[in-house]
Enzyme design. Sequence first.
Site, PDB file in Angstrom:
ATOM      1  N   ALA A 161       0.777  -1.239   0.000  1.00 33.84           N
ATOM      2  CA  ALA A 161       0.000   0.000   0.000  1.00 33.84           C
ATOM      3  C   ALA A 161       0.806   1.284   0.000  1.00 33.84           C
ATOM      4  O   ALA A 161       0.329   2.310  -0.489  1.00 33.84           O
ATOM      5  CB  ALA A 161      -0.940   0.002   1.202  1.00 33.84           C
ATOM      6  N   ALA A 162       2.012   1.284   0.592  1.00 34.92           N
ATOM      7  CA  ALA A 162       2.764   2.548   0.726  1.00 34.92           C
ATOM      8  C   ALA A 162       3.107   3.122  -0.650  1.00 34.92           C
ATOM      9  O   ALA A 162       3.397   2.365  -1.576  1.00 34.92           O
ATOM     10  CB  ALA A 162       4.040   2.306   1.530  1.00 34.92           C
ATOM     11  N   PRO A 163       3.023   4.451  -0.790  1.00 34.66           N
ATOM     12  CA  PRO A 163       2.743   5.466   0.227  1.00 34.66           C
ATOM     13  C   PRO A 163       1.264   5.786   0.441  1.00 34.66           C
ATOM     14  O   PRO A 163       0.942   6.651   1.232  1.00 34.66           O
ATOM     15  CB  PRO A 163       3.480   6.696  -0.310  1.00 34.66           C
ATOM     16  N   GLY A 164       0.348   5.127  -0.291  1.00 36.93           N
ATOM     17  CA  GLY A 164      -1.061   5.251   0.056  1.00 36.93           C
ATOM     18  C   GLY A 164      -1.989   5.855  -0.970  1.00 36.93           C
ATOM     19  O   GLY A 164      -3.185   6.009  -0.708  1.00 36.93           O
TER      20      GLY A 164
ATOM     21  N   LYS B  61      -3.292   4.628  -3.713  1.00 37.47           N
ATOM     22  CA  LYS B  61      -4.382   3.718  -4.097  1.00 37.47           C
ATOM     23  C   LYS B  61      -5.264   3.393  -2.903  1.00 37.47           C
ATOM     24  O   LYS B  61      -6.464   3.171  -3.048  1.00 37.47           O
ATOM     25  CB  LYS B  61      -3.812   2.463  -4.752  1.00 37.47           C
TER      26      LYS B  61
ATOM     27  N   ASP C 265       4.070  -9.399   6.724  1.00 35.30           N
ATOM     28  CA  ASP C 265       4.375 -10.287   5.605  1.00 35.30           C
ATOM     29  C   ASP C 265       3.093 -11.036   5.238  1.00 35.30           C
ATOM     30  O   ASP C 265       2.438 -11.635   6.109  1.00 35.30           O
ATOM     31  CB  ASP C 265       5.479 -11.264   6.018  1.00 35.30           C
TER      32      ASP C 265
ATOM     33  N   ASP D 209      -0.774  -4.291  -6.045  1.00 37.67           N
ATOM     34  CA  ASP D 209       0.041  -3.414  -6.897  1.00 37.67           C
ATOM     35  C   ASP D 209       1.489  -3.819  -6.616  1.00 37.67           C
ATOM     36  O   ASP D 209       2.154  -3.247  -5.754  1.00 37.67           O
ATOM     37  CB  ASP D 209      -0.224  -1.951  -6.563  1.00 37.67           C
TER      38      ASP D 209
ATOM     39  N   CYS E 210       3.945  -1.632 -12.847  1.00 38.84           N
ATOM     40  CA  CYS E 210       4.322  -0.509 -13.718  1.00 38.84           C
ATOM     41  C   CYS E 210       5.498  -0.946 -14.594  1.00 38.84           C
ATOM     42  O   CYS E 210       6.492  -0.240 -14.718  1.00 38.84           O
ATOM     43  CB  CYS E 210       4.654   0.741 -12.899  1.00 38.84           C
TER      44      CYS E 210
END
Length: 343
Positions: free
Chosen positions: A9-12, A14, A59, A77, A130
């Site tokens: 998730a970081a940095p957030g 999405k 994890d 992602d 990406c």
Amino acid sequence: NDIVLDTCAAPGGKSTKLATKLNHTGLLISNDISSSRCLGLLKNIELFGCDNAWVASEDLTNMEQHYPETFDKILVDAPCSGEGMFRKEPDLIKSWIEKDDTFYPPIQKNILNAAISMLKPGGSIVYSTCTFSIHENEEVIQDVLDKHPDLHLAPINKIDGMMPGVNMEECVRLYPHKIKGEGHFVALLVKDGETKHKKIRLEPSDKLDDCVTDFLRLVKLNKGTIKIKKDKVIWLNSDFQAYKGYRVLRSGLLLGQLKGKHFEPSQSLALALCPEQFKNVLNFSIEDERVIKYLKGETLDVKDLDSKTSGWTLVCVNNFPLGFAKLSKGSLKNKYAKGWRYQ
């Protein structure tokens, strides 16, 4: 009302989009294995005013042992070689030379397989990268399809500029010469079966100190449970349980902190509220020079606003919350979080 997991998730960015889709319902577990990156993730979750999110640094191979078939929707992602970002961030080329596109597929497969085991029947996973590499995109998808016969690809509606995957028409490839942006790959996976929503049974709230109770009379909170964790007061809207050893940075909305016999409301609570949810509100125009002064942490003179209230006040600009302050006799004592102040 979905229970949603953002795995990396970081940095957030999405995660905040997912929170928008949930619209203050359900639960978002925003997870990243990097504890240092999670600090920025937590800041962005709070800055965005998310009231229904947990922030964790775990994890996924540990998580899958405790949360089988738990989540309605999952975003993966995945970490990747970043080929699609070379134009925007040329420094990534050096990283690719060191690791190329054979380094990440085992990691991506592990993450995706763990996510699949945590997905409810009838639930869906978005897998994205990406990068342009077939090894990290279509081959990863084919690998999990071969291992999980109860999984199938769902078609993604294409709009102008979207290209199909290589030998996978259901997927989407984004190329910089076709769209305004960088290079990406997206696949939508669905697990066979039917999702059953479990009814949430909230626990009773903990016994609250008088100072907390007095403050909460000023707030209109949605249905939930209030828990005391050491000196922190947390609001929860779900019965989701953390297992022993689960590394959670924040398990719900931080309402504030107990400081002796006093309660100090949090910055995250202020940003999670709408003006109509708080009894005392001061709303500034964005052109008012006091807005910047407030963000700098200064005490403000507000006698011209003719407010007859006193005590805790939600400070807003153009009806968007900024933070808290204490009002007394036309003077606004600043309570904007020190670490957030405008320099």
